[in-house]
Design a protein around this motif. Structure first.
Motif, PDB file in Angstrom:
ATOM      1  N   GLY A 218       0.818  -1.207   0.000  1.00  0.00           N
ATOM      2  CA  GLY A 218       0.000   0.000   0.000  1.00  0.00           C
ATOM      3  C   GLY A 218       0.846   1.249   0.000  1.00  0.00           C
ATOM      4  O   GLY A 218       2.074   1.197   0.128  1.00  0.00           O
ATOM      5  N   PRO A 219       0.220   2.399  -0.131  1.00  0.00           N
ATOM      6  CA  PRO A 219       0.957   3.666  -0.078  1.00  0.00           C
ATOM      7  C   PRO A 219       1.557   3.869   1.308  1.00  0.00           C
ATOM      8  O   PRO A 219       0.963   3.504   2.325  1.00  0.00           O
ATOM      9  CB  PRO A 219      -0.118   4.718  -0.380  1.00  0.00           C
ATOM     10  N   LEU A 220       2.753   4.435   1.336  1.00  0.00           N
ATOM     11  CA  LEU A 220       3.482   4.557   2.594  1.00  0.00           C
ATOM     12  C   LEU A 220       3.418   5.959   3.190  1.00  0.00           C
ATOM     13  O   LEU A 220       4.027   6.214   4.231  1.00  0.00           O
ATOM     14  CB  LEU A 220       4.946   4.152   2.376  1.00  0.00           C
ATOM     15  N   ALA A 221       2.693   6.868   2.560  1.00  0.00           N
ATOM     16  CA  ALA A 221       2.595   8.224   3.101  1.00  0.00           C
ATOM     17  C   ALA A 221       1.922   8.196   4.462  1.00  0.00           C
ATOM     18  O   ALA A 221       0.938   7.482   4.672  1.00  0.00           O
ATOM     19  CB  ALA A 221       1.797   9.114   2.154  1.00  0.00           C
ATOM     20  N   GLU A 466       7.443  12.869   0.402  1.00  0.00           N
ATOM     21  CA  GLU A 466       7.598  12.280  -0.922  1.00  0.00           C
ATOM     22  C   GLU A 466       9.005  11.709  -1.085  1.00  0.00           C
ATOM     23  O   GLU A 466       9.192  10.633  -1.676  1.00  0.00           O
ATOM     24  CB  GLU A 466       7.322  13.326  -2.007  1.00  0.00           C
ATOM     25  N   PHE A 467      10.014  12.408  -0.576  1.00  0.00           N
ATOM     26  CA  PHE A 467      11.388  11.923  -0.650  1.00  0.00           C
ATOM     27  C   PHE A 467      11.499  10.565   0.055  1.00  0.00           C
ATOM     28  O   PHE A 467      12.092   9.627  -0.483  1.00  0.00           O
ATOM     29  CB  PHE A 467      12.331  12.933   0.001  1.00  0.00           C
ATOM     30  N   LEU A 468      10.934  10.441   1.259  1.00  0.00           N
ATOM     31  CA  LEU A 468      10.999   9.174   1.990  1.00  0.00           C
ATOM     32  C   LEU A 468      10.251   8.079   1.243  1.00  0.00           C
ATOM     33  O   LEU A 468      10.706   6.930   1.166  1.00  0.00           O
ATOM     34  CB  LEU A 468      10.429   9.348   3.396  1.00  0.00           C
ATOM     35  N   GLN A 469       9.081   8.416   0.692  1.00  0.00           N
ATOM     36  CA  GLN A 469       8.331   7.414  -0.062  1.00  0.00           C
ATOM     37  C   GLN A 469       9.120   6.931  -1.278  1.00  0.00           C
ATOM     38  O   GLN A 469       9.139   5.734  -1.582  1.00  0.00           O
ATOM     39  CB  GLN A 469       6.996   8.005  -0.521  1.00  0.00           C
ATOM     40  N   ARG A 470       9.744   7.858  -1.972  1.00  0.00           N
ATOM     41  CA  ARG A 470      10.516   7.446  -3.150  1.00  0.00           C
ATOM     42  C   ARG A 470      11.725   6.610  -2.736  1.00  0.00           C
ATOM     43  O   ARG A 470      12.154   5.725  -3.492  1.00  0.00           O
ATOM     44  CB  ARG A 470      10.948   8.675  -3.948  1.00  0.00           C
ATOM     45  N   PRO A 479       3.612  14.887  -3.144  1.00  0.00           N
ATOM     46  CA  PRO A 479       3.868  15.912  -2.121  1.00  0.00           C
ATOM     47  C   PRO A 479       2.809  15.862  -1.028  1.00  0.00           C
ATOM     48  O   PRO A 479       1.621  15.671  -1.298  1.00  0.00           O
ATOM     49  CB  PRO A 479       3.791  17.213  -2.917  1.00  0.00           C
ATOM     50  N   CYS A 480       3.266  16.046   0.211  1.00  0.00           N
ATOM     51  CA  CYS A 480       2.352  15.900   1.353  1.00  0.00           C
ATOM     52  C   CYS A 480       1.573  17.157   1.667  1.00  0.00           C
ATOM     53  O   CYS A 480       0.495  17.109   2.279  1.00  0.00           O
ATOM     54  CB  CYS A 480       3.130  15.462   2.592  1.00  0.00           C
ATOM     55  N   GLY A 481       2.106  18.322   1.291  1.00  0.00           N
ATOM     56  CA  GLY A 481       1.435  19.569   1.589  1.00  0.00           C
ATOM     57  C   GLY A 481       1.529  19.992   3.040  1.00  0.00           C
ATOM     58  O   GLY A 481       0.854  20.949   3.452  1.00  0.00           O
TER      59      GLY A 481
END
Length: 707
Positions: A218-221, A466-470, A479-481
């Motif tokens: 799943g998405p990690l954000a 986003e950097f950590l997710q990538r 981008p998390c905003g």
């Protein structure tokens, strides 16, 4: 594939989920039921890669209960940390799952646990990967468990992989355990920190001859986290920021440091400023660790100041913040640690305060984790030469390795099949062993790449989440905003003058105890040294002092720079001299020293001699001179205590001139000066010689100690 309807499994699983979380309207997160269905209905092998707080433990506890209702045997859950085990046992009980653990902290309960297993009164057995190679457990209990296991779960499965950020030798043993699983037994691996390379590696190890692996990713954000990086010039500024702003951080949280000394020093400073904090490290007593965890969970403390010992699996859903004093060595490791925060809250603050010393600390830990080819060959040769079983203590006296590194190397050789652990120690298997230089070079290169990525995270102007997710190859990275780059710095930057003063004073503290050695290492006769048992009272050093530890937040940095091999040898600097005067002034040594002597030094003769002369001048004490080196002098060893003593046991002598100067003085203590203390054997041997030459006692003093 089972003929059981998926809908029946879903309804039953949903009932268990609602019992587990205590909410009658609870629903599965995307992917949770798919994993449960794969295990319970299809008896598949599955890898679940989901963010911290997603509910991976719910998957295996619900699957366990459903499988047990269908007549399956107990689940074996491989879990890496005692804190994680405690939380998992408590969570299992809420769902009506009977969970027990076998680990190093509950040996007194093992008999009862095994009895309950025999009586089929256990649904989940939690064991550490290290326990799998305990000879009694491996040979007596594990085969019976494998024969009736209903589900195998490998938690924090990134540790299986060479590429996982927290690679551990004992986890590699799980490859063999997975291969031993009877046909039809489902296997689940879970992690929150796996990039594509780790995912593929774990999938390969989970796969069987008859089936593939279902990967649910799943998405990690982490939408609750507000990330930020604040770069400050030095350790004093970082501590002053904490003193000024810790109260502004929401709720209670964790302050991570890179070293044990930094955790202890930071916790002490914050407590002195009135903050309710506790230190938490690998050296903290297990009982105290458990108590500290409970105090944090109950919000009875503002923070735990912790090393990575407080890491995987610690569960406090409302943890309000995570601050790092110094950066972990990779974005993946950083993601794993900050994932402790904001699991059940809308907002949590995550701030990194990097330091210039971070990279040196990364290099130290990286160098200690890889096996040395020559040392490995020496261990195997000793075991083969002996032909029988050799205890770790006996082996330590035969090979030049510290106990901790010897034990790590034995684990690696055990996993590689070259040696095996038995009840009374270790023995060679006869299986040829080859040093896989290419593999370790690849791992080393990956570590270097991760370190560079962490430095890039600190300086990026892009979204930090986003950097950590990538970094984790998350295809949903966006981008998390919320972070300081997406919006603006959300954290305060002001530092109170009083906080700066307090931090400066704390970091400027001097004086570390040098404990005298009281016992010669065992096995010295095998190394040709006739020393054994207790060191005679009349031959011992007295308690000494050093200016600081190399790991200290204050003086540690300047001393590391001064003592590194590339720094030219030179006279002692005035700033250090002033600090040394303070150490000597605060030293409650009883009878005042009558003279100063110094250790001989090949690498820094000017530094040591000037240090001794300066102390002699300031204290108005005669300088007796330096001891002399004999033959080739000390033999360098970074290994265990016995080899270190053997390397210096006959390396020094007291000259006739020094003896004559000593005999012109009234009886009393002699101050023995050196630059750096690690094992303390050089000082112990030199002090013994000075005692024999007529010194009433010997007080060691050094610029630095290792820890």
């Amino acid at each position: 594939m089972s003929g059981e309807p998926t809908g029946d499994v879903r309804d039953e699983a949903l009932d268990v989920l609602r019992t587990l979380v205590g909410h009658a309207d609870a629903r599965f997160h995307e992917g949770q039921f798919e994993a449960i269905n794969a295990l319970v209905r299809d008896h598949s092998r599955a890898l679940v890669v989901q963010r911290t707080g997603w509910g991976k433990s719910a998957v295996y506890f619900i699957s366990t209960l459903l499988l047990r209702r269908r007549g399956a045997g107990p689940t074996i859950l491989i879990s890496p940390l005692l804190a994680l085990m405690r939380d998992q046992v408590a969570a299992a009980a809420r769902a009506g799952v009977r969970a027990v653990s076998i680990n190093s902290g509950n040996a007194h309960e093992w008999g009862e646990v095994l009895t309950r297993l025999d009586n089929d009164e256990v649904d989940v057995l939690l064991v550490s990967p290290e326990r799998l190679n305990n000879p009694r457990f491996r040979d007596e209990q594990l085969p019976a468990l494998i024969a009736r296991v209903g589900l195998l779960v490998v938690d924090e499965a990134h540790c299986i992989s060479d590429w996982g950020h927290d690679f551990r030798p004992d986890y590699r043993r799980l490859r063999d355990l997975i291969a031993q699983m009877p046909a039809g037994v489902p296997v689940l691996a879970t992690t929150a920190t796996a990039n594509e390379r780790v995912v593929h590696d774990v999938e390969e190890q989970l796969g069987s001859l008859t089936s593939g692996v279902i990967t649910i990713r799943g998405p990690l954000a982490r939408t609750s986290l507000r990330l930020g990086v604040l770069r400050l010039p030095d350790a004093a500024s970082r501590l002053a920021w904490l003193l000024s702003n810790l109260d502004s951080l929401p709720g209670s949280g964790i302050i991570y440091t890179l070293t044990v000394a930094a955790a202890a020093d930071t916790a002490r400073l914050l407590r002195e400023a009135g903050y309710s904090v506790l230190a938490y490290t690998g050296q903290t007593d297990p009982t105290e660790r458990e108590a500290a965890e409970q105090q944090l969970k109950a919000n009875e403390v503002k923070a735990l100041v912790a090393t990575s010992a407080l890491g995987m699996g610690f569960d406090k859903p409302d943890l309000g913040f995570v601050v790092h004093l110094g950066a972990p060595s990779s974005p993946v490791a950083y993601y794993q640690q900050v994932g402790r925060a904001g699991r059940a809250t809308q907002n949590a603050d995550v701030l990194l305060l990097p330091g210039p010393e971070d990279e040196a600390i990364w290099q130290y830990f990286a160098s200690s984790s890889m096996p040395d080819e020559a040392k490995a060959a020496a261990v195997i040769d000793e075991l083969q030469h002996d032909g029988g079983t050799v205890s770790t203590i006996a082996l330590e006296s035969r090979v030049d390795l510290r106990r901790s590194r010897l034990e790590l190397l034995l684990k690696v050789l055990d996993v590689d099949g070259a040696v095996e652990r038995v009840q009374s120690g270790w023995r060679a298997t006869g299986t040829p062993w080859h040093y896989d230089a290419e593999r370790y070079a690849r791992i080393g290169a990956a570590r270097s790449s991760e370190q560079q990525a962490m430095k890039d995270y600190e300086t990026t102007s892009a979204c930090r989440m986003e950097f950590l997710q990538r970094s984790l190859d998350d295809p949903a990275a966006r981008p998390c905003g919320r972070c300081d780059n997406c919006t603006a710095p959300w954290y305060p930057t002001q530092i109170a003058t009083s906080a700066t003063t307090s931090a400066d004073e704390a970091l400027n503290r001097v004086g570390v105890l040098i404990e005298p050695r009281a016992q010669w290492p065992s096995g010295m006769s095998a190394l040709g040294v006739d020393l054994r048992g207790k060191i005679a009272v009349g031959e011992r050093l007295a308690a000494g002092r050093a200016l600081a530890r190399l790991t200290d937040l204050g003086w540690g940095g300047p001393l590391r720079e001064l003592l590194q091999p590339s720094t030219p040898d030179s006279d002692i600097a005035p700033a250090l001299t002033q600090a040394i005067v303070r150490v000597l002034a605060e030293w409650d040594w009883g009878p005042r020293p009558i003279a100063v002597a110094s250790m001989p030094s090949r690498s820094r003769p000017r530094l040591v001699a000037s240090l001794a002369r300066e102390i002699s001048h300031i204290g108005r004490l005669p300088w007796l001179g330096a001891l002399e080196l004999t033959g080739d002098g000390p033999k360098n060893s970074n290994g265990n205590s016995a080899y270190r003593l053997a390397g210096v046991a006959s390396s020094f002598r007291v000259s006739n001139e020094l003896v004559e100067r000593l005999h012109t003085l009234e009886p009393g203590p002699v101050l023995l000066v050196d630059d750096f203390v690690d094992s303390r054997w050089s000082l112990t041997v030199a002090g013994r010689l000075l005692r024999a030459a007529g010194a009433e006692s010997v007080l060691p003093f050094a610029l630095a100690v290792r820890a």
